[in-house]
Design a protein around this motif. Structure first.
Motif, PDB file in Angstrom:
ATOM      1  N   ASN A 100      30.057  55.874  13.888  1.00 40.88           N
ATOM      2  CA  ASN A 100      29.440  54.569  14.099  1.00 40.88           C
ATOM      3  C   ASN A 100      28.659  54.614  15.405  1.00 40.88           C
ATOM      4  N   PRO A 101      27.319  54.510  15.372  1.00 43.14           N
ATOM      5  CA  PRO A 101      26.529  54.644  16.603  1.00 43.14           C
ATOM      6  C   PRO A 101      26.784  53.530  17.613  1.00 43.14           C
ATOM      7  N   ARG A 102      27.368  52.412  17.171  1.00 45.99           N
ATOM      8  CA  ARG A 102      27.607  51.279  18.071  1.00 45.99           C
ATOM      9  C   ARG A 102      29.025  51.253  18.631  1.00 45.99           C
ATOM     10  N   GLN A 103      29.803  52.260  18.263  1.00 46.14           N
ATOM     11  CA  GLN A 103      31.203  52.283  18.695  1.00 46.14           C
ATOM     12  C   GLN A 103      31.422  53.412  19.696  1.00 46.14           C
ATOM     13  N   ARG A 104      32.065  53.102  20.805  1.00 49.87           N
ATOM     14  CA  ARG A 104      32.349  54.131  21.794  1.00 49.87           C
ATOM     15  C   ARG A 104      33.310  55.166  21.208  1.00 49.87           C
ATOM     16  N   ILE A 105      33.218  56.377  21.726  1.00 45.92           N
ATOM     17  CA  ILE A 105      33.985  57.499  21.188  1.00 45.92           C
ATOM     18  C   ILE A 105      35.486  57.212  21.218  1.00 45.92           C
ATOM     19  N   GLY A 106      35.962  56.683  22.334  1.00 45.99           N
ATOM     20  CA  GLY A 106      37.392  56.391  22.445  1.00 45.99           C
ATOM     21  C   GLY A 106      37.858  55.377  21.423  1.00 45.99           C
ATOM     22  N   ASP A 107      37.043  54.350  21.201  1.00 45.59           N
ATOM     23  CA  ASP A 107      37.406  53.322  20.228  1.00 45.59           C
ATOM     24  C   ASP A 107      37.430  53.884  18.810  1.00 45.59           C
ATOM     25  N   SER A 108      36.481  54.781  18.518  1.00 40.61           N
ATOM     26  CA  SER A 108      36.407  55.383  17.187  1.00 40.61           C
ATOM     27  C   SER A 108      37.652  56.211  16.882  1.00 40.61           C
ATOM     28  N   ARG A 124      47.873  55.078  21.970  1.00 43.14           N
ATOM     29  CA  ARG A 124      46.642  55.520  21.306  1.00 43.14           C
ATOM     30  C   ARG A 124      45.655  56.067  22.333  1.00 43.14           C
ATOM     31  N   ARG A 125      45.503  55.371  23.438  1.00 42.78           N
ATOM     32  CA  ARG A 125      44.580  55.814  24.483  1.00 42.78           C
ATOM     33  C   ARG A 125      44.998  57.182  25.029  1.00 42.78           C
ATOM     34  N   GLU A 126      46.299  57.348  25.292  1.00 43.49           N
ATOM     35  CA  GLU A 126      46.792  58.632  25.797  1.00 43.49           C
ATOM     36  C   GLU A 126      46.533  59.756  24.797  1.00 43.49           C
ATOM     37  N   ALA A 127      46.754  59.476  23.518  1.00 44.64           N
ATOM     38  CA  ALA A 127      46.536  60.484  22.476  1.00 44.64           C
ATOM     39  C   ALA A 127      45.065  60.868  22.378  1.00 44.64           C
ATOM     40  N   VAL A 128      44.175  59.880  22.516  1.00 45.03           N
ATOM     41  CA  VAL A 128      42.736  60.145  22.433  1.00 45.03           C
ATOM     42  C   VAL A 128      42.289  61.002  23.612  1.00 45.03           C
ATOM     43  N   VAL A 129      42.705  60.652  24.817  1.00 42.09           N
ATOM     44  CA  VAL A 129      42.326  61.432  26.003  1.00 42.09           C
ATOM     45  C   VAL A 129      42.851  62.864  25.891  1.00 42.09           C
ATOM     46  N   VAL A 135      39.715  69.711  23.079  1.00 41.99           N
ATOM     47  CA  VAL A 135      38.506  70.287  22.473  1.00 41.99           C
ATOM     48  C   VAL A 135      37.388  70.516  23.492  1.00 41.99           C
ATOM     49  N   GLY A 136      37.726  70.440  24.776  1.00 41.74           N
ATOM     50  CA  GLY A 136      36.743  70.763  25.803  1.00 41.74           C
ATOM     51  C   GLY A 136      35.889  69.605  26.273  1.00 41.74           C
ATOM     52  N   LEU A 137      36.262  68.382  25.925  1.00 37.61           N
ATOM     53  CA  LEU A 137      35.600  67.196  26.456  1.00 37.61           C
ATOM     54  C   LEU A 137      36.478  66.629  27.566  1.00 37.61           C
ATOM     55  N   SER A 138      36.066  65.509  28.159  1.00 31.86           N
ATOM     56  CA  SER A 138      36.821  64.958  29.282  1.00 31.86           C
ATOM     57  C   SER A 138      37.147  63.489  29.037  1.00 31.86           C
ATOM     58  N   GLU A 139      37.961  62.934  29.925  1.00 26.96           N
ATOM     59  CA  GLU A 139      38.329  61.524  29.814  1.00 26.96           C
ATOM     60  C   GLU A 139      37.101  60.632  29.908  1.00 26.96           C
ATOM     61  N   GLU A 140      36.096  61.098  30.626  1.00 28.83           N
ATOM     62  CA  GLU A 140      34.864  60.325  30.778  1.00 28.83           C
ATOM     63  C   GLU A 140      34.174  60.078  29.435  1.00 28.83           C
ATOM     64  N   HIS A 141      34.310  61.032  28.506  1.00 19.71           N
ATOM     65  CA  HIS A 141      33.666  60.891  27.203  1.00 19.71           C
ATOM     66  C   HIS A 141      34.284  59.758  26.371  1.00 19.71           C
ATOM     67  N   TYR A 142      35.446  59.295  26.745  1.00 19.13           N
ATOM     68  CA  TYR A 142      36.105  58.186  26.049  1.00 19.13           C
ATOM     69  C   TYR A 142      35.185  56.968  25.970  1.00 19.13           C
ATOM     70  N   PHE A 143      34.392  56.760  27.029  1.00 18.94           N
ATOM     71  CA  PHE A 143      33.582  55.550  27.125  1.00 18.94           C
ATOM     72  C   PHE A 143      32.131  55.746  26.668  1.00 18.94           C
ATOM     73  N   ARG A 144      31.798  56.954  26.247  1.00 17.77           N
ATOM     74  CA  ARG A 144      30.419  57.217  25.829  1.00 17.77           C
ATOM     75  C   ARG A 144      30.195  56.853  24.367  1.00 17.77           C
ATOM     76  N   PHE A 145      28.897  56.704  24.029  1.00 15.46           N
ATOM     77  CA  PHE A 145      28.502  56.512  22.638  1.00 15.46           C
ATOM     78  C   PHE A 145      28.099  57.872  22.054  1.00 15.46           C
ATOM     79  N   PRO A 146      28.187  58.046  20.732  1.00 20.37           N
ATOM     80  CA  PRO A 146      27.889  59.349  20.123  1.00 20.37           C
ATOM     81  C   PRO A 146      26.512  59.914  20.480  1.00 20.37           C
ATOM     82  N   HIS A 147      25.484  59.052  20.586  1.00 23.08           N
ATOM     83  CA  HIS A 147      24.135  59.558  20.848  1.00 23.08           C
ATOM     84  C   HIS A 147      23.979  60.112  22.267  1.00 23.08           C
TER      85      HIS A 147
END
Length: 252
Positions: A100-108, A124-129, A135-147
């Motif tokens: 979903n392009p309008r949903q942040r990665i963490g929420d998805s 859920r938040r702890e599991a997502v982080v 997979v080589g991403l960071s906690e910061e990516h939780y708040f980003r959008f896919p694009h």
């Protein structure tokens, strides 16, 4: 002896176009054991992606049976089908189109956990982080959008989405074919490490024989909807039995 996670018995898939019937997959059988990677290789139109869709029940099976462990899943629907997705997940070639392009990665990712019964927001938040870091991403990516992600990061996110509910089996359909070779290598190394660490079973589908050879314990060769041969990886390369397999090697 490792348990059999997946078994396909004489599966076929036909499509009707106008007055004509087209058979995409014809009488294919194979099995996959726990912790093993089975590679399916073949050129475009060979039926390998149709197999992936049948295994994950995105396409119905025309004939034959599919078993996930001891459970037949060939005709599962509704709640039975939803329960299957706890144990089997898919990584797509174009992960971005599945988000979903309008949903942040963490929420998805969090929503996936909620659908599968995890109701506590903090857990859920702890599991997502945790899975993002795995997979080589960071906690910061939780708040980003896919694009906002690069191509390689998007595929890492696709793998995170498949892993987050801890399935037994992951079906990878051309997961690195759209990436540069250097990024492909990073993703493949990560997949191999995760497979060993988590004891995952992988069904890895690609047209690239080199990529399939790198990660697979066994390889099946598809041609015009038929599984021409299937054996251990190095045995296939040292002693290919079918002329089409030899032609594949010569084309590399």
């Amino acid at each position: 002896m490792a348990e059999t996670v997946l078994k396909a018995e004489h599966i076929s898939k036909s499509f009707i176009s106008g007055n004509k019937r087209f058979t995409a997959v014809d009488d294919v059988s194979f099995n996959l054991k726990q912790g093993e990677c089975l590679g399916i290789v073949g050129e475009s139109g060979s039926g390998k992606s149709t197999i992936a869709k049948m295994i994950t029940r995105l396409e119905d099976v025309s004939r034959g049976q599919i078993f996930l462990g001891d459970q037949e899943i060939t005709k599962a629907k509704g709640k039975a089908l939803r329960s299957i997705y706890q144990d089997i997940q898919m990584v797509f070639q174009d992960t971005l189109s599945a988000l979903n392009p309008r949903q942040r990665i963490g929420d998805s990712l969090s929503e996936t956990l909620k659908i599968h019964g995890m109701t506590d927001n903090e857990k859920r938040r702890e599991a997502v982080v945790e899975i993002l870091k795995k997979v080589g991403l960071s906690e910061e990516h939780y708040f980003r959008f896919p694009h906002e992600l690069s191509g390689g990061q998007v595929q890492r996110l696709g793998i995170a989405g498949a892993l987050i509910i801890q399935p037994k089996l992951i079906v990878c359909d051309e997961p690195v074919s759209a990436l540069d070779e250097s990024i492909q290598a990073h993703i493949m190394n990560m997949l191999e490490e995760l497979q060993k660490e988590l004891g995952l079973s992988l069904l890895f589908i690609s047209h690239d024989i080199g990529v399939v050879r790198f990660i697979s314990d066994r390889i099946g060769v598809m041609y015009l909807g038929t599984l021409m041969e299937e054996t251990e990886t190095e045995e296939l390369f040292e002693h290919p039995l079918h002329p089409y397999t030899e032609a594949l090697f010569e084309a590399v």
